[in-house]
Design a protein around this motif. Sequence first.
Motif, PDB file in Angstrom:
ATOM      1  N   VAL A 175      99.025  27.369 -45.013  1.00 36.52           N
ATOM      2  CA  VAL A 175      98.060  28.431 -45.258  1.00 36.52           C
ATOM      3  C   VAL A 175      97.478  28.268 -46.657  1.00 36.52           C
ATOM      4  O   VAL A 175      98.175  27.867 -47.595  1.00 36.52           O
ATOM      5  CB  VAL A 175      98.709  29.827 -45.113  1.00 36.52           C
ATOM      6  CG1 VAL A 175      99.775  30.060 -46.171  1.00 36.52           C
ATOM      7  CG2 VAL A 175      97.644  30.927 -45.204  1.00 36.52           C
ATOM      8  N   ARG A 176      96.217  28.548 -46.808  1.00 35.65           N
ATOM      9  CA  ARG A 176      95.566  28.559 -48.129  1.00 35.65           C
ATOM     10  C   ARG A 176      95.566  30.020 -48.588  1.00 35.65           C
ATOM     11  O   ARG A 176      94.655  30.773 -48.316  1.00 35.65           O
ATOM     12  CB  ARG A 176      94.154  27.984 -48.025  1.00 35.65           C
ATOM     13  CG  ARG A 176      94.150  26.496 -47.637  1.00 35.65           C
ATOM     14  CD  ARG A 176      92.805  26.043 -47.120  1.00 35.65           C
ATOM     15  NE  ARG A 176      91.752  26.275 -48.099  1.00 35.65           N
ATOM     16  CZ  ARG A 176      90.448  26.268 -47.812  1.00 35.65           C
ATOM     17  NH1 ARG A 176      90.057  26.050 -46.551  1.00 35.65           N
ATOM     18  NH2 ARG A 176      89.560  26.481 -48.746  1.00 35.65           N
ATOM     19  N   LEU A 177      96.614  30.378 -49.285  1.00 37.13           N
ATOM     20  CA  LEU A 177      96.893  31.785 -49.588  1.00 37.13           C
ATOM     21  C   LEU A 177      95.922  32.357 -50.612  1.00 37.13           C
ATOM     22  O   LEU A 177      95.654  31.763 -51.648  1.00 37.13           O
ATOM     23  CB  LEU A 177      98.324  31.913 -50.118  1.00 37.13           C
ATOM     24  CG  LEU A 177      98.797  33.327 -50.438  1.00 37.13           C
ATOM     25  CD1 LEU A 177      98.891  34.172 -49.174  1.00 37.13           C
ATOM     26  CD2 LEU A 177     100.154  33.273 -51.149  1.00 37.13           C
ATOM     27  N   GLY A 233      95.598  25.558 -42.506  1.00 35.52           N
ATOM     28  CA  GLY A 233      94.342  25.123 -43.096  1.00 35.52           C
ATOM     29  C   GLY A 233      93.348  26.231 -43.345  1.00 35.52           C
ATOM     30  O   GLY A 233      92.228  25.968 -43.809  1.00 35.52           O
ATOM     31  N   ARG A 234      93.724  27.486 -43.065  1.00 37.16           N
ATOM     32  CA  ARG A 234      92.821  28.625 -43.242  1.00 37.16           C
ATOM     33  C   ARG A 234      93.165  29.417 -44.505  1.00 37.16           C
ATOM     34  O   ARG A 234      94.323  29.492 -44.907  1.00 37.16           O
ATOM     35  CB  ARG A 234      92.909  29.570 -42.040  1.00 37.16           C
ATOM     36  CG  ARG A 234      92.498  28.955 -40.711  1.00 37.16           C
ATOM     37  CD  ARG A 234      91.003  28.840 -40.595  1.00 37.16           C
ATOM     38  NE  ARG A 234      90.587  28.361 -39.287  1.00 37.16           N
ATOM     39  CZ  ARG A 234      89.323  28.090 -38.970  1.00 37.16           C
ATOM     40  NH1 ARG A 234      88.375  28.260 -39.862  1.00 37.16           N
ATOM     41  NH2 ARG A 234      89.011  27.661 -37.769  1.00 37.16           N
ATOM     42  N   VAL A 235      92.153  30.026 -45.088  1.00 32.67           N
ATOM     43  CA  VAL A 235      92.370  30.956 -46.194  1.00 32.67           C
ATOM     44  C   VAL A 235      92.780  32.298 -45.592  1.00 32.67           C
ATOM     45  O   VAL A 235      92.113  32.803 -44.681  1.00 32.67           O
ATOM     46  CB  VAL A 235      91.098  31.129 -47.045  1.00 32.67           C
ATOM     47  CG1 VAL A 235      91.369  32.073 -48.224  1.00 32.67           C
ATOM     48  CG2 VAL A 235      90.616  29.780 -47.563  1.00 32.67           C
ATOM     49  N   ALA A 236      93.873  32.873 -46.083  1.00 36.08           N
ATOM     50  CA  ALA A 236      94.382  34.117 -45.510  1.00 36.08           C
ATOM     51  C   ALA A 236      95.098  34.935 -46.572  1.00 36.08           C
ATOM     52  O   ALA A 236      95.502  34.420 -47.615  1.00 36.08           O
ATOM     53  CB  ALA A 236      95.334  33.830 -44.349  1.00 36.08           C
ATOM     54  N   THR A 237      95.262  36.206 -46.279  1.00 28.65           N
ATOM     55  CA  THR A 237      96.013  37.088 -47.153  1.00 28.65           C
ATOM     56  C   THR A 237      97.050  37.844 -46.334  1.00 28.65           C
ATOM     57  O   THR A 237      97.110  37.719 -45.105  1.00 28.65           O
ATOM     58  CB  THR A 237      95.079  38.084 -47.880  1.00 28.65           C
ATOM     59  OG1 THR A 237      95.814  38.752 -48.916  1.00 28.65           O
ATOM     60  CG2 THR A 237      94.504  39.126 -46.920  1.00 28.65           C
ATOM     61  N   THR A 238      97.883  38.602 -47.012  1.00 25.29           N
ATOM     62  CA  THR A 238      98.809  39.543 -46.398  1.00 25.29           C
ATOM     63  C   THR A 238      99.164  40.546 -47.481  1.00 25.29           C
ATOM     64  O   THR A 238      98.616  40.502 -48.582  1.00 25.29           O
ATOM     65  CB  THR A 238     100.065  38.836 -45.838  1.00 25.29           C
ATOM     66  OG1 THR A 238     100.869  39.794 -45.123  1.00 25.29           O
ATOM     67  CG2 THR A 238     100.906  38.229 -46.935  1.00 25.29           C
ATOM     68  N   THR A 239     100.059  41.467 -47.195  1.00 24.40           N
ATOM     69  CA  THR A 239     100.460  42.411 -48.221  1.00 24.40           C
ATOM     70  C   THR A 239     101.013  41.664 -49.431  1.00 24.40           C
ATOM     71  O   THR A 239     101.727  40.664 -49.297  1.00 24.40           O
ATOM     72  CB  THR A 239     101.502  43.390 -47.670  1.00 24.40           C
ATOM     73  OG1 THR A 239     101.893  44.293 -48.685  1.00 24.40           O
ATOM     74  CG2 THR A 239     102.720  42.677 -47.142  1.00 24.40           C
ATOM     75  N   TRP A 240     100.685  42.121 -50.631  1.00 26.70           N
ATOM     76  CA  TRP A 240     100.918  41.319 -51.840  1.00 26.70           C
ATOM     77  C   TRP A 240     102.379  40.957 -52.062  1.00 26.70           C
ATOM     78  O   TRP A 240     102.688  39.868 -52.530  1.00 26.70           O
ATOM     79  CB  TRP A 240     100.340  42.028 -53.067  1.00 26.70           C
ATOM     80  CG  TRP A 240     100.882  43.395 -53.353  1.00 26.70           C
ATOM     81  CD1 TRP A 240     100.333  44.592 -52.984  1.00 26.70           C
ATOM     82  CD2 TRP A 240     102.077  43.734 -54.068  1.00 26.70           C
ATOM     83  NE1 TRP A 240     101.110  45.638 -53.412  1.00 26.70           N
ATOM     84  CE2 TRP A 240     102.181  45.153 -54.089  1.00 26.70           C
ATOM     85  CE3 TRP A 240     103.065  42.989 -54.704  1.00 26.70           C
ATOM     86  CZ2 TRP A 240     103.236  45.824 -54.708  1.00 26.70           C
ATOM     87  CZ3 TRP A 240     104.123  43.650 -55.324  1.00 26.70           C
ATOM     88  CH2 TRP A 240     104.202  45.043 -55.321  1.00 26.70           C
ATOM     89  N   TRP A 241     103.322  41.836 -51.681  1.00 31.43           N
ATOM     90  CA  TRP A 241     104.717  41.509 -51.985  1.00 31.43           C
ATOM     91  C   TRP A 241     105.342  40.545 -50.972  1.00 31.43           C
ATOM     92  O   TRP A 241     106.400  39.984 -51.212  1.00 31.43           O
ATOM     93  CB  TRP A 241     105.566  42.768 -52.122  1.00 31.43           C
ATOM     94  CG  TRP A 241     105.816  43.538 -50.858  1.00 31.43           C
ATOM     95  CD1 TRP A 241     106.822  43.356 -49.959  1.00 31.43           C
ATOM     96  CD2 TRP A 241     105.051  44.642 -50.360  1.00 31.43           C
ATOM     97  NE1 TRP A 241     106.726  44.267 -48.928  1.00 31.43           N
ATOM     98  CE2 TRP A 241     105.642  45.072 -49.166  1.00 31.43           C
ATOM     99  CE3 TRP A 241     103.914  45.320 -50.821  1.00 31.43           C
ATOM    100  CZ2 TRP A 241     105.148  46.140 -48.406  1.00 31.43           C
ATOM    101  CZ3 TRP A 241     103.416  46.375 -50.071  1.00 31.43           C
ATOM    102  CH2 TRP A 241     104.032  46.776 -48.882  1.00 31.43           C
ATOM    103  N   LEU A 242     104.669  40.345 -49.824  1.00 28.69           N
ATOM    104  CA  LEU A 242     105.144  39.366 -48.856  1.00 28.69           C
ATOM    105  C   LEU A 242     104.370  38.052 -48.933  1.00 28.69           C
ATOM    106  O   LEU A 242     104.695  37.106 -48.229  1.00 28.69           O
ATOM    107  CB  LEU A 242     105.037  39.931 -47.435  1.00 28.69           C
ATOM    108  CG  LEU A 242     105.983  41.078 -47.082  1.00 28.69           C
ATOM    109  CD1 LEU A 242     105.692  41.599 -45.675  1.00 28.69           C
ATOM    110  CD2 LEU A 242     107.443  40.659 -47.207  1.00 28.69           C
TER     111      LEU A 242
END
Length: 284
Positions: free
Chosen positions: A115-117, A95-104
């Motif tokens: 996840v709210r990507l 339910g959270r907005v999150a990021t990670t490295t773009w290719w993963l």
Amino acid sequence: MLEAANRVARMNGKPPYFTVRQLTPSQALAPDAAAQLVILPGMGLATEREVRETTQTVQFATLTDALVKLAAPGTIIAGSCSGCFALGQAGLLDGRVATTTWWLAPLLKTMYPRVRLNSRDIVVEDGPLVTAGAAFSHIDLLLHLIERFAGFAVAEDCRRFMMADSRPSQLPYLSVATLLSAAPDLQQAELFLRRNIRRQVSIAELAAACGMSPRTFSRHLQRVTAMTPTAFVQILRVTEAIRLLRTRGLTADEIAARVGYADATALRRAMRKRTGRTLDSFRE
């Protein structure tokens, strides 16, 4: 970076802002282990296979148990790069907005669909959760946390002392070709769009280039890239606009014409939507 913030404090006659402890997952499970801020770095995982294999290990299970324990009310949990998969496994991304490295990012969405990507931004904050992209985004993450705990002035001093530029968006570093490397059929859509980038291209045309129906194309693209067809087209156009800005010295109107927008105003709207920034801010 945290020590830099403490040095700024000492220079200004103030006590240090941060007391730092390094804990293994097993140590973090101790009854007395607690913190106001928990920072989980990347784990050096670069491929889907590495991520999936690691998430099945006993050590990874211990790590996620430790994160669940440390995520007490009032504690900020921060993670970056492949470390975000541990946050997902611990349920902290739900339910959270999150990021990670773009290719993963597409894999993160596949493994943890709640996840709210947001794969656009380098650092994303949602309540007690702060996530960041790959490698050097660790610096951006720490500067963000320094600003949150010690204030903007201290973070700005740290940025200047460490000569760390501000980089709010991952898009200039994103490679559509890399995202599509495991999907040869979708590569035809990228090739078709690049060859026709000066004009408007429909989803039906992109699907036909891949030998798919529009619905199948949209579903397959979403699974592989975590993008809708509209986002796919806009991101490819925007990243090409940034490349032209940096390499050709063209005006905004000239760049807009080359990447399929009617004028500089339309390009500026797309830039704002996809990067949160102006085109000119991407000049090197």
